[in-house]
Design a protein around this motif. Structure first.
Motif, PDB file in Angstrom:
ATOM      1  N   ALA A 110       0.929  -1.290   0.070  1.00 49.12           N
ATOM      2  CA  ALA A 110       0.190  -0.042   0.042  1.00 49.12           C
ATOM      3  C   ALA A 110       0.766   1.104  -0.018  1.00 49.12           C
ATOM      4  N   SER A 111       2.155   1.225   0.749  1.00 47.77           N
ATOM      5  CA  SER A 111       2.941   2.365   0.938  1.00 47.77           C
ATOM      6  C   SER A 111       3.667   2.569  -0.605  1.00 47.77           C
ATOM      7  N   ALA A 112       3.912   1.612  -1.241  1.00 45.65           N
ATOM      8  CA  ALA A 112       4.496   1.678  -2.472  1.00 45.65           C
ATOM      9  C   ALA A 112       3.602   2.162  -3.560  1.00 45.65           C
ATOM     10  N   SER A 113       2.312   1.508  -3.435  1.00 44.96           N
ATOM     11  CA  SER A 113       1.304   2.059  -4.203  1.00 44.96           C
ATOM     12  C   SER A 113       1.348   3.537  -4.385  1.00 44.96           C
ATOM     13  N   GLY A 114       1.095   4.176  -2.975  1.00 50.00           N
ATOM     14  CA  GLY A 114       1.065   5.639  -2.801  1.00 50.00           C
ATOM     15  C   GLY A 114       2.022   6.330  -3.325  1.00 50.00           C
ATOM     16  N   PHE A 115       3.309   5.880  -3.041  1.00 47.43           N
ATOM     17  CA  PHE A 115       4.443   6.426  -3.601  1.00 47.43           C
ATOM     18  C   PHE A 115       4.410   6.570  -4.931  1.00 47.43           C
ATOM     19  N   ILE A 116       4.336   5.416  -5.778  1.00 47.51           N
ATOM     20  CA  ILE A 116       4.498   5.247  -7.152  1.00 47.51           C
ATOM     21  C   ILE A 116       3.397   6.036  -7.928  1.00 47.51           C
ATOM     22  N   GLN A 117       2.213   6.174  -7.175  1.00 50.31           N
ATOM     23  CA  GLN A 117       0.955   7.007  -8.041  1.00 50.31           C
ATOM     24  C   GLN A 117       1.484   8.646  -7.615  1.00 50.31           C
ATOM     25  N   ALA A 118       1.951   8.813  -6.622  1.00 50.19           N
ATOM     26  CA  ALA A 118       2.261  10.495  -6.210  1.00 50.19           C
ATOM     27  C   ALA A 118       3.657  10.717  -7.301  1.00 50.19           C
ATOM     28  N   ARG A 119       4.410   9.697  -7.281  1.00 50.03           N
ATOM     29  CA  ARG A 119       5.555  10.059  -8.198  1.00 50.03           C
ATOM     30  C   ARG A 119       5.118  10.298  -9.877  1.00 50.03           C
ATOM     31  N   ALA A 179      -8.035   2.298 -22.342  1.00 49.66           N
ATOM     32  CA  ALA A 179      -7.089   0.939 -22.171  1.00 49.66           C
ATOM     33  C   ALA A 179      -5.670   1.525 -21.571  1.00 49.66           C
ATOM     34  N   MET A 180      -5.241   2.424 -22.161  1.00 49.06           N
ATOM     35  CA  MET A 180      -3.910   3.066 -21.655  1.00 49.06           C
ATOM     36  C   MET A 180      -3.780   3.248 -20.383  1.00 49.06           C
ATOM     37  N   ASP A 181      -4.644   3.739 -19.815  1.00 50.14           N
ATOM     38  CA  ASP A 181      -4.740   4.178 -18.503  1.00 50.14           C
ATOM     39  C   ASP A 181      -5.064   2.855 -17.480  1.00 50.14           C
ATOM     40  N   ARG A 182      -5.568   2.125 -18.056  1.00 47.85           N
ATOM     41  CA  ARG A 182      -5.892   0.608 -17.370  1.00 47.85           C
ATOM     42  C   ARG A 182      -4.562  -0.213 -17.366  1.00 47.85           C
ATOM     43  N   ARG A 183      -3.946  -0.036 -18.294  1.00 50.08           N
ATOM     44  CA  ARG A 183      -2.460  -0.701 -18.223  1.00 50.08           C
ATOM     45  C   ARG A 183      -1.580  -0.053 -17.408  1.00 50.08           C
ATOM     46  N   ARG A 184      -1.630   1.328 -17.218  1.00 53.96           N
ATOM     47  CA  ARG A 184      -0.632   1.974 -16.330  1.00 53.96           C
ATOM     48  C   ARG A 184      -1.318   1.484 -14.841  1.00 53.96           C
ATOM     49  N   GLY A 185      -2.478   1.602 -14.633  1.00 49.02           N
ATOM     50  CA  GLY A 185      -2.867   1.128 -13.479  1.00 49.02           C
ATOM     51  C   GLY A 185      -2.593  -0.345 -12.982  1.00 49.02           C
ATOM     52  N   ASN A 186      -2.682  -1.014 -13.760  1.00 51.13           N
ATOM     53  CA  ASN A 186      -1.985  -2.467 -13.840  1.00 51.13           C
ATOM     54  C   ASN A 186      -0.751  -2.684 -13.368  1.00 51.13           C
ATOM     55  N   GLN A 187       0.116  -1.732 -14.106  1.00 51.81           N
ATOM     56  CA  GLN A 187       1.475  -1.476 -13.748  1.00 51.81           C
ATOM     57  C   GLN A 187       1.914  -1.198 -12.538  1.00 51.81           C
ATOM     58  N   ILE A 188       1.108  -0.268 -11.951  1.00 47.12           N
ATOM     59  CA  ILE A 188       1.224   0.104 -10.721  1.00 47.12           C
ATOM     60  C   ILE A 188       1.075  -0.815  -9.631  1.00 47.12           C
ATOM     61  N   ALA A 189       0.012  -1.635  -9.806  1.00 41.84           N
ATOM     62  CA  ALA A 189      -0.453  -2.556  -8.912  1.00 41.84           C
ATOM     63  C   ALA A 189       0.618  -3.667  -8.979  1.00 41.84           C
ATOM     64  N   ILE A 190       1.093  -4.373  -9.947  1.00 38.87           N
ATOM     65  CA  ILE A 190       2.187  -5.038 -10.101  1.00 38.87           C
ATOM     66  C   ILE A 190       3.495  -4.627  -9.484  1.00 38.87           C
ATOM     67  N   TYR A 191       3.841  -3.399  -9.812  1.00 42.19           N
ATOM     68  CA  TYR A 191       5.037  -2.972  -9.207  1.00 42.19           C
ATOM     69  C   TYR A 191       4.878  -2.807  -7.742  1.00 42.19           C
ATOM     70  N   SER A 192       3.908  -2.472  -7.269  1.00 38.82           N
ATOM     71  CA  SER A 192       3.567  -2.318  -5.697  1.00 38.82           C
ATOM     72  C   SER A 192       3.418  -3.792  -5.213  1.00 38.82           C
ATOM     73  N   SER A 193       3.035  -4.845  -5.795  1.00 42.73           N
ATOM     74  CA  SER A 193       2.883  -6.236  -5.336  1.00 42.73           C
ATOM     75  C   SER A 193       4.247  -6.689  -5.157  1.00 42.73           C
ATOM     76  N   LEU A 194       5.051  -6.364  -6.139  1.00 43.15           N
ATOM     77  CA  LEU A 194       6.495  -6.894  -6.142  1.00 43.15           C
ATOM     78  C   LEU A 194       7.437  -6.036  -5.055  1.00 43.15           C
TER      79      LEU A 194
END
Length: 76
Positions: free
Chosen positions: A7-16, A47-62
């Motif tokens: 959750a912290s990573a997701s917030g940081f990535i989205q802010a960045r 579709a591009m927005d959803r791809r970016r959202g999925n990337q954020i979710a994947i990076y946050s999970s990793l």
């Protein structure tokens, strides 16, 4: 450890990136007043927005996984 770190990573990535993954999933955007959201009209942009959202979710999970595994290894 996974959930707080992810959750912290997701917030940081989205802010960045200055990009909201939640808005991307809902197909909305807000460049105006606070609380005023508009629908994304273009399917390609959505579709591009959803791809970016999925990337954020994947990076946050990793990142969450790495922190959780690292904490387990350190505590042993």
């Amino acid at each position: 450890m996974f959930f707080p770190a992810a959750a912290s990573a997701s917030g940081f990535i989205q802010a960045r990136l200055k990009f909201c993954a939640g808005f991307a999933r809902r197909g909305i955007f807000n460049f105006g007043n606070l609380g005023q959201a508009n629908q994304v009209g273009d399917e390609e942009a959505m579709a591009m927005d959803r791809r970016r959202g999925n990337q954020i979710a994947i990076y946050s999970s990793l990142i969450g996984s790495a922190v959780a595994i690292g904490s387990v290894l350190v505590l042993q």
